[in-house]
Design an enzyme around this catalytic site. Structure first.
Site, PDB file in Angstrom:
ATOM      1  N   CYS A 113     -31.317  35.162  20.971  1.00  0.00           N
ATOM      2  CA  CYS A 113     -30.553  36.425  20.910  1.00  0.00           C
ATOM      3  C   CYS A 113     -31.419  37.631  20.547  1.00  0.00           C
ATOM      4  O   CYS A 113     -31.008  38.770  20.759  1.00  0.00           O
ATOM      5  CB  CYS A 113     -29.382  36.290  19.951  1.00  0.00           C
ATOM      6  SG  CYS A 113     -28.201  35.045  20.490  1.00  0.00           S
ATOM      7  N   HIS A 250     -27.292  43.728  18.233  1.00  0.00           N
ATOM      8  CA  HIS A 250     -26.945  42.518  18.980  1.00  0.00           C
ATOM      9  C   HIS A 250     -25.475  42.223  18.693  1.00  0.00           C
ATOM     10  O   HIS A 250     -25.007  42.352  17.561  1.00  0.00           O
ATOM     11  CB  HIS A 250     -27.829  41.355  18.522  1.00  0.00           C
ATOM     12  CG  HIS A 250     -27.365  40.027  19.038  1.00  0.00           C
ATOM     13  ND1 HIS A 250     -27.079  39.828  20.370  1.00  0.00           N
ATOM     14  CD2 HIS A 250     -27.119  38.844  18.407  1.00  0.00           C
ATOM     15  CE1 HIS A 250     -26.685  38.580  20.538  1.00  0.00           C
ATOM     16  NE2 HIS A 250     -26.697  37.965  19.359  1.00  0.00           N
ATOM     17  N   ASN A 280     -20.796  37.150  22.836  1.00  0.00           N
ATOM     18  CA  ASN A 280     -22.233  37.132  22.539  1.00  0.00           C
ATOM     19  C   ASN A 280     -22.994  36.729  23.806  1.00  0.00           C
ATOM     20  O   ASN A 280     -22.995  35.562  24.185  1.00  0.00           O
ATOM     21  CB  ASN A 280     -22.503  36.161  21.395  1.00  0.00           C
ATOM     22  CG  ASN A 280     -23.972  36.102  21.002  1.00  0.00           C
ATOM     23  OD1 ASN A 280     -24.840  36.617  21.714  1.00  0.00           O
ATOM     24  ND2 ASN A 280     -24.259  35.470  19.879  1.00  0.00           N
TER      25      ASN A 280
HETATM   26  N1  COA Z   1     -10.754  28.121  16.357  1.00  0.00           N
HETATM   27  C1  COA Z   1     -10.077  27.726  15.293  1.00  0.00           C
HETATM   28  N2  COA Z   1     -10.651  27.212  14.199  1.00  0.00           N
HETATM   29  C2  COA Z   1     -11.986  27.085  14.215  1.00  0.00           C
HETATM   30  C3  COA Z   1     -12.768  27.475  15.311  1.00  0.00           C
HETATM   31  C4  COA Z   1     -12.102  28.005  16.423  1.00  0.00           C
HETATM   32  N3  COA Z   1     -12.742  28.409  17.519  1.00  0.00           N
HETATM   33  N4  COA Z   1     -14.058  27.256  15.037  1.00  0.00           N
HETATM   34  C5  COA Z   1     -14.100  26.747  13.801  1.00  0.00           C
HETATM   35  N5  COA Z   1     -12.842  26.645  13.297  1.00  0.00           N
HETATM   36  C6  COA Z   1     -12.419  26.144  12.000  1.00  0.00           C
HETATM   37  C7  COA Z   1     -13.477  25.275  11.356  1.00  0.00           C
HETATM   38  O1  COA Z   1     -13.381  23.956  11.835  1.00  0.00           O
HETATM   39  C8  COA Z   1     -13.107  25.401   9.894  1.00  0.00           C
HETATM   40  O2  COA Z   1     -12.040  24.571   9.641  1.00  0.00           O
HETATM   41  P1  COA Z   1     -11.992  23.733   8.249  1.00  0.00           P
HETATM   42  O3  COA Z   1     -11.972  24.791   7.190  1.00  0.00           O
HETATM   43  O4  COA Z   1     -10.735  22.965   8.386  1.00  0.00           O
HETATM   44  O5  COA Z   1     -13.232  22.917   8.247  1.00  0.00           O
HETATM   45  C9  COA Z   1     -12.597  26.835   9.767  1.00  0.00           C
HETATM   46  O6  COA Z   1     -12.274  27.242  11.108  1.00  0.00           O
HETATM   47  C10 COA Z   1     -13.626  27.796   9.200  1.00  0.00           C
HETATM   48  O7  COA Z   1     -14.850  27.586   9.864  1.00  0.00           O
HETATM   49  P2  COA Z   1     -16.157  28.322   9.451  1.00  0.00           P
HETATM   50  O8  COA Z   1     -17.282  27.835  10.296  1.00  0.00           O
HETATM   51  O9  COA Z   1     -16.302  28.252   7.963  1.00  0.00           O
HETATM   52  O10 COA Z   1     -15.753  29.811   9.846  1.00  0.00           O
HETATM   53  P3  COA Z   1     -16.555  31.116   9.667  1.00  0.00           P
HETATM   54  O11 COA Z   1     -15.726  32.108   8.958  1.00  0.00           O
HETATM   55  O12 COA Z   1     -17.938  30.868   9.162  1.00  0.00           O
HETATM   56  O13 COA Z   1     -16.669  31.625  11.173  1.00  0.00           O
HETATM   57  C11 COA Z   1     -18.291  31.748  12.906  1.00  0.00           C
HETATM   58  C12 COA Z   1     -17.356  30.846  12.133  1.00  0.00           C
HETATM   59  C13 COA Z   1     -19.059  30.898  13.903  1.00  0.00           C
HETATM   60  C14 COA Z   1     -17.474  32.766  13.653  1.00  0.00           C
HETATM   61  C15 COA Z   1     -19.260  32.453  11.946  1.00  0.00           C
HETATM   62  O14 COA Z   1     -19.813  31.526  11.068  1.00  0.00           O
HETATM   63  C16 COA Z   1     -20.344  33.189  12.644  1.00  0.00           C
HETATM   64  O15 COA Z   1     -20.098  34.137  13.343  1.00  0.00           O
HETATM   65  N6  COA Z   1     -21.608  32.795  12.411  1.00  0.00           N
HETATM   66  C17 COA Z   1     -22.724  33.440  12.981  1.00  0.00           C
HETATM   67  C18 COA Z   1     -22.803  33.038  14.400  1.00  0.00           C
HETATM   68  C19 COA Z   1     -23.776  33.834  15.141  1.00  0.00           C
HETATM   69  O16 COA Z   1     -23.852  35.014  14.982  1.00  0.00           O
HETATM   70  N7  COA Z   1     -24.493  33.142  15.989  1.00  0.00           N
HETATM   71  C20 COA Z   1     -25.345  33.726  16.907  1.00  0.00           C
HETATM   72  C21 COA Z   1     -26.500  34.325  16.252  1.00  0.00           C
HETATM   73  S1  COA Z   1     -27.378  34.990  17.521  1.00  0.00           S
END
Ligand code: COA
Length: 323
Positions: A113, A250, A280
């Protein structure tokens, strides 16, 4: 002092739109969850016959037309992608052929990214060294091809698209009043290679593989690394956050973008946001956002832009550009 001045930009998004409602039919997710956690409402997905080079070529042609630059003038193509058409040759060489360009040189860079920032810094350095005069810098991705469409933690986030800039060598004064790339800053920390990766490749599994991510960990590192690189960038040229006209980040997650803007004291109306409609698009996200804000008249000649990105590797970086 030689500066790399941006003389044109262009972008391309595949026609097909995948909404959060469409994703609700594929995996156990909801429109509400995706919007609340990421800010994404919809994303574009390449058609079956569209490859990364096709997306890149469309963006490159649009950028050259915008710049009024002929293909014969281009002597360098740097293309950022983690989803090349093939393991080799470089997708940049396919774009070179597609443009009908028979001179100069073309190659890919791969920093996930952060790829576009790496490509921009690379092209800027070639121009400053006098090894190129006119460069096409492209970010292009078909991330839909490496997603595990049964994994709700990743398939709702990533998408396809391409964006491109044309850079030209111009003599500048060497101070912040110059147009062009004022400074670039790149970083990586390979210790975190297993927090965001693809579980395949020619030398390991001989398969393409699928994207895997520990989202929470990536989020934690992104907030810290981006704040640091933004500070480093402004310090390098002795500028204050108040001198930034536009933050062009980004587009991974609206919460990460809001956090960076807040740290800079920038109001949301000075941040270019496309993640809601593009998702993204990895290396394509920054040039896609740039092209949109230029086209709709928000970014004007002379504006100071702060571009930043973070991605797998980890890699991260930023560029300060006077448009
Ligand atoms: N729909 C519904 N629930 C979902 C889900 C989806 N698409 N994806 C994950 N969940 C659930 C998880 O299983 C978890 O459930 P649990 O609490 O029962 O285990 C809950 O939602 C919370 O998940 P979590 O991973 O803690 O959520 P989060 O607030 O961290 O958000 C992201 C997840 C991926 C959106 C976030 O971590 C993020 O944006 N990270 C950075 C990603 C990024 O920028 N990547 C690219 C870099 S270039």
């Amino acid at each position: 002092m030689i500066r790399s001045v941006v003389v044109g930009c262009g972008s391309y998004l595949p026609e097909r739109i995948l909404t959060n409602a469409d994703l609700e039919k594929l995996v156990d997710t909801s429109d509400e969850w995706i919007i609340e956690r990421t800010g994404i409402h919809q994303r574009h997905i390449a058609a079956d016959n569209e490859k990364t080079s096709d997306l890149a070529l469309n963006a490159a042609r649009a950028a050259l037309a915008d710049a009024g630059v002929a293909v014969d003038e281009v002597d360098l193509i740097v293309l950022a992608t983690s989803t090349p058409d093939q393991t080799f040759p470089a997708t940049a060489c396919k774009v070179q052929a597609g443009l009908g360009m028979t001179r100069g040189f073309a190659f890919d860079v791969q920093a996930v990214c952060s790829g576009f920032i790496y490509a921009l810094a690379t092209a800027d350095n070639f121009i400053k060294a006098g090894q190129a005069k006119t460069a096409l810098v492209i970010g292009a991705e078909t991330f839909s091809r490496i997603l595990d469409w049964t994994d709700r933690t990743t398939c709702v986030l990533f998408a396809d698209g391409a964006g491109a800039l044309v850079l030209k060598a111009e003599e500048g004064r060497g101070d912040n009043s110059d147009r062009g790339v004022l400074t670039t800053h790149l970083h990586s920390d390979g210790r975190h290679h297993d927090l965001l990766y693809v579980d395949g490749g020619p030398s390991s599994t001989q398969t393409t593989g699928h994207l895997r991510m520990l989202g929470k960990e990536v989020f934690r590192h992104a907030v810290v690394n981006l704040a640091e690189v933004v500070r480093e960038t402004l310090d390098a040229v002795g500028m204050q956050p108040s001198e930034i006209d536009w933050l062009v980040p980004h587009q991974a997650n609206k919460r990460i973008i809001d956090g960076t803007a807040r740290k800079l004291g920038l109001s949301t109306d000075r941040v270019v946001l496309t993640v809601d409609r593009h998702g993204n698009t990895s290396a394509a996200s920054v040039p896609l956002a740039l092209a949109e804000a230029v086209k709709d008249g928000r970014i004007k000649r002379g504006d100071v832009l702060l571009l930043e990105a973070m991605g797998g590797g980890f890699t991260w970086g930023s560029a300060l550009v006077r448009w």
